[in-house]
Motif scaffolding. Structure first.
Motif, PDB file in Angstrom:
ATOM      1  N   ASP A   1       0.735   3.937  -2.910  1.00 59.07           N
ATOM      2  CA  ASP A   1       0.466   5.384  -2.546  1.00 59.07           C
ATOM      3  C   ASP A   1       1.421   6.174  -3.153  1.00 59.07           C
ATOM      4  O   ASP A   1       1.181   7.358  -3.477  1.00 59.07           O
TER       5      ASP A   1
ATOM      6  N   SER B   1      -5.405  -0.625  -4.847  1.00 67.34           N
ATOM      7  CA  SER B   1      -5.387  -0.192  -3.144  1.00 67.34           C
ATOM      8  C   SER B   1      -6.790  -0.949  -2.676  1.00 67.34           C
ATOM      9  O   SER B   1      -6.662  -1.452  -1.487  1.00 67.34           O
TER      10      SER B   1
ATOM     11  N   LEU C   1       0.784  -1.272   0.096  1.00 70.81           N
ATOM     12  CA  LEU C   1       0.172   0.072   0.084  1.00 70.81           C
ATOM     13  C   LEU C   1       0.932   1.128   0.104  1.00 70.81           C
ATOM     14  O   LEU C   1       0.425   2.348  -0.646  1.00 70.81           O
TER      15      LEU C   1
ATOM     16  N   THR D   1      -7.093  -3.910   0.417  1.00 76.69           N
ATOM     17  CA  THR D   1      -7.546  -3.477   1.663  1.00 76.69           C
ATOM     18  C   THR D   1      -9.040  -3.938   2.020  1.00 76.69           C
ATOM     19  O   THR D   1      -9.482  -3.577   3.117  1.00 76.69           O
TER      20      THR D   1
END
Length: 171
Positions: free
Chosen positions: A17, A93, A13, A97
């Motif tokens: 990001d 992402s 992640l 998640t």
């Protein structure tokens, strides 16, 4: 199936990001440069610019318009590519998640690979725009810039370590 614990997802992640942040910055930069070029085009169509002795080749207003429009198209292509990059990385992402969800790994892989492809297209458009900027100065600087760009990309994009990503299972 993707069933990682939250602590195991942190690195992926963070990497995604960082790619999203870089893509947003480059998309904003491309859009800003597109706006500046559009403004320059509007200004130069109203005002006849002086001819500079440093600029070689044809400097007619129609050729200059073609140069600026080609440059504008490159930056708009880069903007669109970086937006698609952000879209794909945000989707990856989101898939990574998802709590307590059974999601095939290939879904996240496909999103990351597509995001990387859009990133590559956006960077290529910016590289090409750099050479087009040299075209404004004339054909000789553009040729020299093209040769340098090919050499640099050859050095940077060589695949000296083969990867084992299978794309046929991701479609």
């Amino acid at each position: 199936m993707m069933q990682n614990k939250a602590k195991d997802r942190g690195l992926s992640l963070t990497t995604i990001d960082g790619a999203i942040s870089a893509s947003i910055f480059l998309a904003t930069t491309s859009l800003t440069l597109s706006s500046l070029i559009g403004t320059w085009l509007a200004y130069s169509s109203q005002q006849r610019l002086r001819k500079n002795s440093l600029i070689y080749g044809n400097t007619s207003s129609s050729i200059n318009s073609v140069k600026y429009i080609a440059l504008l198209i490159c930056f708009l292509l880069a903007f669109g590519s970086f937006l698609q990059c952000v879209r794909n990385f945000v989707h990856a992402s989101f898939l990574i998640t998802m709590p307590n969800a059974v999601i095939p790994v290939s879904y996240a892989q496909k999103a990351v690979i597509r995001g990387g492809a859009c990133w590559s297209i956006g960077l290529r458009a910016i590289y090409y725009a750099t050479v087009l900027l040299l075209w404004i100065l004339g054909p000789i600087p553009m040729f020299i810039g093209s040769v340098i760009m090919v050499l640099v990309l050859h050095l940077l994009d060589r695949n000296v370590t083969p990867h084992s990503i299978s794309l046929k299972n991701l479609s």
